[in-house]
Design a protein around this motif. Structure first.
Motif, mmCIF file in Angstrom:
data_model
loop_
_atom_site.group_PDB
_atom_site.id
_atom_site.type_symbol
_atom_site.label_atom_id
_atom_site.label_comp_id
_atom_site.label_asym_id
_atom_site.label_seq_id
_atom_site.Cartn_x
_atom_site.Cartn_y
_atom_site.Cartn_z
ATOM 1 N N GLU A 68 36.306 41.551 36.877
ATOM 2 C CA GLU A 68 35.499 42.691 37.321
ATOM 3 C C GLU A 68 34.998 43.523 36.148
ATOM 4 O O GLU A 68 33.901 44.094 36.192
ATOM 5 N N ASN A 80 34.403 35.621 39.858
ATOM 6 C CA ASN A 80 35.757 36.160 39.987
ATOM 7 C C ASN A 80 36.269 36.159 41.414
ATOM 8 O O ASN A 80 37.256 36.813 41.737
ATOM 9 N N ASP A 81 35.575 35.388 42.280
ATOM 10 C CA ASP A 81 35.994 35.315 43.678
ATOM 11 C C ASP A 81 35.561 33.966 44.233
ATOM 12 O O ASP A 81 34.497 33.456 43.879
ATOM 13 N N ASP A 82 36.372 33.403 45.129
ATOM 14 C CA ASP A 82 36.045 32.082 45.687
ATOM 15 C C ASP A 82 34.738 32.075 46.472
ATOM 16 O O ASP A 82 34.152 31.011 46.703
ATOM 17 N N SER A 153 41.879 35.001 34.440
ATOM 18 C CA SER A 153 40.595 35.037 35.147
ATOM 19 C C SER A 153 39.639 33.971 34.611
ATOM 20 O O SER A 153 38.833 33.421 35.372
#
Length: 653
Positions: A68, A80-82, A153
């Motif tokens: 983020e 940073n997210d599926d 990350s």
């Protein structure tokens, strides 16, 4: 002769980790401002698919933020997210169907934060709390816990890329971004296990690579992008780059080499070097960098043409070549080179105006020569007009030439009328300035396109509405340009006054103390200042703005201003001229209205833009024919607007 015969290295396959790249042409990672809300969208898919369709071997995506805190602009992709996986999968499917290999750039900028999404000053993190000069950012040093979080990350982002079908990941350690901030001892002031010795400073990169390998193993190519020299006294030199690559060689499948740093005005010029730098200018540094290194190397840095890339590879300077602006300017460059059509390639002129220049303004990428770039959803297929018409284009500058080319491609019968002896308009003048000779490539490229489109060209021909009606023309595009504008000045003496463009048209160059009054901040004022200074004049550049070259893309401006400084050009800012006498020029300071006087002047040169050749009254004279005004005769602007005007006008015929 086959393309492999002309370019035996460029069109040979190459192995990187588990991937076979079909040729050595690379579309390197670059910001486009096409994505919205941090995810892949239709515009980005269309943009990249077009380069794949025409034979680009390897496409490296623009940066994908891994955390983020990696949001360095409001336009980057986020991984940073599926939820990002389906978007990346769309890119794989779109580009993979044409045989291109897709890699992703994994990114954390550290202190290199340009903007925040809400306009507030961002919170930035770095190895240490050392300020960033260019954007005025004071970062917060990373805690160990946050370092470990960011390391993981990177690994999670790589896993998402693998799940999407992307075949490789590239860790962005170039241009002073976070991994480079750990490597650079002038930025990394830590006294723990991440600072001090080289072994400690490289630890962050080691952990990132190892974490990625734990997630994806050898199923993906893993590479590192690194500046061979940050080109700044506080940046990393070649010694650290060499040591880093040798140290990490066993962990990596390839390295991608560039120059410069985002942290400073001078170093950032090398992120997208302008035309004042020679083609493939990093080849010798790359060759020395890879001595005793078995790691495959991608080199980027003004490699514009297939023959330049072929020589870079043949000489051993690199294994693959980043040709990003070349592919922005001509997506079909690989296909044209493969079929031996070198003359048909629309060569990039490194003006930087609509590629990186658009990014710095937060608008989608394009190209002044090829405005279809970045607008593939609108212009991927120009199509055929429903009705073929006789079209007259009046004026042979960039706007008229582009209108004629596109109109002919759409099936119209086109004649281009030019009152002068040659085509090109103001682009012919631009190429005469120091460091701007490649700008003439805009004219050369358009002339080749006119020939291939079978446009009839009539030079030294003046036409009227009546003559066009008599000759059966049904539509008219007027592109007759602009004349130099003369601002109102009180003339209280005999000081010689010239227009800047007249000096480029062959007028004798003034000497002595020359004042250049620049209200536009474009290439003309700074270019004529450099030209006269090189000829021995003492030059004062008076700018009605904040700084010289205010309208130019920053890398073009900053490299030009550096040359003006070296030549001893005096710069005045906030200056509005209001009068002259025999040897003085009088200005107001536009911030406070106080008078400023430059004395001992031998010549005043005006660089104050243009006014349209076609007046409203002239426009009324054309009412007997459907007429479209384009370029400077509509409103004096730049070559970018002129060429785009020509495209839009031709599409509307």
């Amino acid at each position: 002769m086959s393309a492999q015969g002309l370019f035996p290295n460029l069109f040979s396959p190459f192995r990187i980790g588990p991937c076979t790249i079909p040729n050595r042409i690379v579309f390197t990672g670059h910001d486009t401002c096409l994505p919205e809300d941090g995810i892949v969208n239709d515009a980005l898919v269309a943009y990249l698919e077009k380069r794949a369709r025409h034979g680009t071997g390897l496409i490296v995506l623009q940066v994908s933020g891994v955390h983020e805190s990696a949001r360095y602009t409001s336009h980057l992709l986020m991984a940073n997210d599926d939820a990002c996986i389906p978007g990346y999968r769309r890119l794989v499917e779109a580009c993979g169907q044409h045989g291109s290999v897709l890699f992703a750039q994994l990114f954390h900028p550290g202190r290199e934060i340009m903007e925040s999404s809400d306009g507030l000053k961002p919170v930035a993190y770095s190895a240490s709390g050392v300020p960033q000069e260019r954007f005025g950012v004071m970062p917060r040093g990373l805690s160990r816990a946050r370092i470990h979080e960011i390391v993981e990350s990177f690994a999670a982002a790589a896993r998402r890329m693998y799940q999407a079908g992307i075949q490789g990941v590239e860790i962005l350690a170039s241009h002073g971004y976070l991994p480079a901030q750990f490597l650079n001892p002038q930025v990394n002031r830590r006294d723990d296990e991440y600072g001090g010795s080289f072994a400690n400073r490289v630890r962050f990169l080691e952990e990132v690579i190892d974490a990625i390998r734990r997630e994806v193993g050898d199923r993906m190519a893993v590479g590192l992008r690194l500046s061979c020299d940050e080109r700044d006294e506080q940046g990393m030199g070649q010694d650290i780059a060499i040591e880093t690559l040798h140290h990490l060689e066993s962990r990596l499948d390839y390295a991608s080499v560039v120059a410069g740093t985002s942290a400073t005005l001078g170093g950032s010029v090398h992120i997208v070097p302008p035309m004042s730098y020679e083609s493939a200018y990093l080849r010798e540094e790359s060759r020395s960098l890879r001595a005793d290194l078995s790691l495959p190397l991608i080199l980027t840095g003004r490699i514009n043409q297939p023959h330049e890339a072929e020589e870079v590879i043949r000489s051993g300077a690199a294994d693959l070549c980043g040709m990003t602006r070349a592919l922005i300017c001509d997506p079909a460059m690989p296909a044209k080179a493969r079929r031996n059509d070198a003359e048909g390639i629309r060569a990039c002129i490194a003006c930087n105006q609509a590629c990186i220049g658009h990014f710095h303004r937060g608008i989608p990428i394009s190209c002044i020569q090829y405005p279809e770039s970045g607008r593939e959803l609108l212009y991927d297929d120009l199509g055929r007009a429903e009705t073929s018409r006789r079209v007259a284009v009046i004026g042979g500058g960039p706007a008229g030439m582009k209108a004629a080319v596109v109109a002919a491609a759409r099936g119209h019968e086109v004649t281009l009328f030019e009152a002068g002896r040659r085509l090109g308009g103001q682009a012919n003048q631009a190429q005469l300035l120091p460091g701007r000779s490649e700008f003439g490539g805009l004219v050369t490229n358009l002339m080749e396109e006119l020939k291939r489109a079978d446009v009839e060209v009539a030079t030294q021909r003046h036409v009227t509405p009546q003559t066009l009606l008599e000759e059966g023309f049904e539509r008219v595009v007027v592109a007759t340009g602009a004349r130099p504008y003369t601002p109102p000045l009180e003339l209280l003496g005999e000081l010689p006054v010239s227009q800047a463009v007249a000096l480029l048209d062959g007028a004798s160059l003034p000497g002595g103390h020359v004042v250049i009054y620049d209200t536009q901040g474009d290439w003309v004022g700074v270019g004529v200042a450099e030209l006269l200074a090189r000829e021995g004049a003492r030059v004062t550049l008076a700018v009605n703005g904040l700084h010289p070259g205010g309208a130019l893309q920053s890398y073009v401006r900053d490299s030009t201003v550096a040359r003006l400084h070296d030549l001893g050009v005096r710069v005045m800012t906030y200056a509005r001229a209001f009068g002259v006498d025999d040897d003085s020029v009088y200005f107001y300071h536009t911030g406070g209205a106080e008078p400023m006087v430059v004395e001992g002047v031998d010549h005043l040169v005006l660089s104050c833009g243009g006014e349209p050749v076609v007046s409203p009254e002239d426009e009324d004279r054309w009412a007997t024919l459907p007429v479209t005004l384009v370029g400077d005769c509509l409103a004096p602007r730049t070559a970018e607007e002129a060429v785009y005007d020509g495209l839009k006008a031709a599409m509307a015929l």
